[in-house]
Design a protein around this motif. Sequence first.
Motif, mmCIF file in Angstrom:
data_model
loop_
_atom_site.group_PDB
_atom_site.id
_atom_site.type_symbol
_atom_site.label_atom_id
_atom_site.label_comp_id
_atom_site.label_asym_id
_atom_site.label_seq_id
_atom_site.Cartn_x
_atom_site.Cartn_y
_atom_site.Cartn_z
ATOM 1 N N VAL A 87 0.467 5.074 -2.362
ATOM 2 C CA VAL A 87 -0.793 4.338 -2.432
ATOM 3 C C VAL A 87 -1.669 4.753 -1.253
ATOM 4 O O VAL A 87 -1.179 4.940 -0.136
ATOM 5 C CB VAL A 87 -0.529 2.818 -2.401
ATOM 6 N N PHE A 88 -2.981 4.874 -1.520
ATOM 7 C CA PHE A 88 -3.923 5.284 -0.476
ATOM 8 C C PHE A 88 -5.072 4.284 -0.395
ATOM 9 O O PHE A 88 -5.363 3.558 -1.358
ATOM 10 C CB PHE A 88 -4.476 6.686 -0.766
ATOM 11 N N LYS A 89 -5.738 4.277 0.769
ATOM 12 C CA LYS A 89 -6.883 3.390 1.006
ATOM 13 C C LYS A 89 -8.022 4.203 1.581
ATOM 14 O O LYS A 89 -7.831 5.007 2.490
ATOM 15 C CB LYS A 89 -6.480 2.269 1.967
ATOM 16 N N CYS A 90 -9.223 3.991 1.021
ATOM 17 C CA CYS A 90 -10.391 4.710 1.526
ATOM 18 C C CYS A 90 -11.002 3.934 2.686
ATOM 19 O O CYS A 90 -10.559 2.834 3.031
ATOM 20 C CB CYS A 90 -11.416 4.924 0.412
ATOM 21 N N ASP A 91 -12.065 4.482 3.310
ATOM 22 C CA ASP A 91 -12.704 3.833 4.454
ATOM 23 C C ASP A 91 -13.343 2.505 4.086
ATOM 24 O O ASP A 91 -13.610 1.671 4.959
ATOM 25 C CB ASP A 91 -13.763 4.759 5.068
ATOM 26 N N CYS A 117 -0.954 4.248 2.661
ATOM 27 C CA CYS A 117 -0.492 2.886 2.956
ATOM 28 C C CYS A 117 1.015 2.807 2.716
ATOM 29 O O CYS A 117 1.459 2.423 1.624
ATOM 30 C CB CYS A 117 -1.218 1.864 2.094
ATOM 31 N N ALA A 118 1.784 3.173 3.733
ATOM 32 C CA ALA A 118 3.242 3.184 3.575
ATOM 33 C C ALA A 118 3.789 1.780 3.356
ATOM 34 O O ALA A 118 4.739 1.577 2.592
ATOM 35 C CB ALA A 118 3.890 3.820 4.799
ATOM 36 N N GLU A 119 3.209 0.788 4.037
ATOM 37 C CA GLU A 119 3.684 -0.584 3.869
ATOM 38 C C GLU A 119 3.441 -1.079 2.444
ATOM 39 O O GLU A 119 4.300 -1.740 1.847
ATOM 40 C CB GLU A 119 2.993 -1.519 4.869
ATOM 41 N N LEU A 120 2.277 -0.755 1.879
ATOM 42 C CA LEU A 120 1.979 -1.179 0.518
ATOM 43 C C LEU A 120 2.847 -0.433 -0.491
ATOM 44 O O LEU A 120 3.183 -0.972 -1.550
ATOM 45 C CB LEU A 120 0.492 -0.958 0.210
ATOM 46 N N ASP A 121 3.233 0.788 -0.170
ATOM 47 C CA ASP A 121 4.175 1.533 -1.018
ATOM 48 C C ASP A 121 5.452 0.720 -1.232
ATOM 49 O O ASP A 121 5.960 0.597 -2.343
ATOM 50 C CB ASP A 121 4.546 2.870 -0.377
ATOM 51 N N ALA A 122 5.983 0.188 -0.137
ATOM 52 C CA ALA A 122 7.231 -0.575 -0.213
ATOM 53 C C ALA A 122 7.063 -1.833 -1.049
ATOM 54 O O ALA A 122 7.974 -2.237 -1.776
ATOM 55 C CB ALA A 122 7.709 -0.930 1.192
#
Length: 330
Positions: A87-91, A117-122
């Motif tokens: 998962v990724f997050k833009c500015d 977003c490594a935390e959201l991946d989990a």
Amino acid sequence: MAEQNKRSSTATENGHAGGKKARANGEVKQERQEEEQEEEGEVSQEEESGKTGPLVATTMDDPQIDVRIAVGLLHCHACLLPLKPPVFKCDAAHVVCSGCRGHHGQLCRRAAVYTHCAELDAIVATAKVACAHAPYGCDSYVVYAAVTDHQRACPCAPCSCPDPGCDFRGSPAVLLGHFATAHPWPVTDVSYAKPCKLAVPLPRRCHVLVGEDDRAVFLVSPCGVGAGTAVCVVCVRANGGDAAAQYKCKLWVEVSSNHDNMVMMTSKVRNSDLSGGFPAAEQGMFLVVPPELLHEVSGETPILSIRIDRAAAAIAKSATPRARSQRRLQ
């Protein structure tokens, strides 16, 4: 002589005292070394945590809780589907799937740079919800991103009783019991790849077959076609069409005293939740039994023979890796 003994006693006492002091200093030094090692271990762990981010428990042995969360937090801002790692997050703080970054960049002016977003991946990889078919017997908790796939194949997805005026619904296993108790329809266990002989079903009279291996439920039902009768076979299962068919069947009708008159058909067995009632002739493949076979001069009852085979894909799916390797070695 007495003075010499006194010196010797004094030296001995000093030696004992020195030994005790040395041992005490050694113990203090050892304790300091152990404390320093523990501090170094804690610092190392903190540094490692700073590099890899917070550790997230993902095993079922860890305490589990049921929570309520806004669905939108688990959905991609671009495709609006459940998020799947990575998962990724833009500015602009829009959270998107990995494959949606290019498309989202055309909609968001601040989407030039993305952060993983490594935390959201989990979270999205482990967040589970109860199957929607829990009232029909499914006790599975499924990762939210895979809910659609699970429900499409869930064996507890409800089906309907096709008899007019009967509004019973249940999983195929529960519906099987309903067929046997609430309706006078015979139930027969069948072995795959072996023919089974039945009487040609009369209008509104079905024959229920149950696969001995996997307890799959099949409905053999008639429908009128002019002066003749059409017989069709469906697998009682929701969420599937011919593309997901796991069985194929061969149907043929003949009279024992006249084998020259015979009709035969081979087709895939389509899935049906029976929500539209008894399958109609125009809803799939069916075997037409002409009047000549239904009303033989001899008065014999025509016999319907049916053979159900499991499709190759279904057999491969149910086979264990060990069983496959054994077949290769034989």
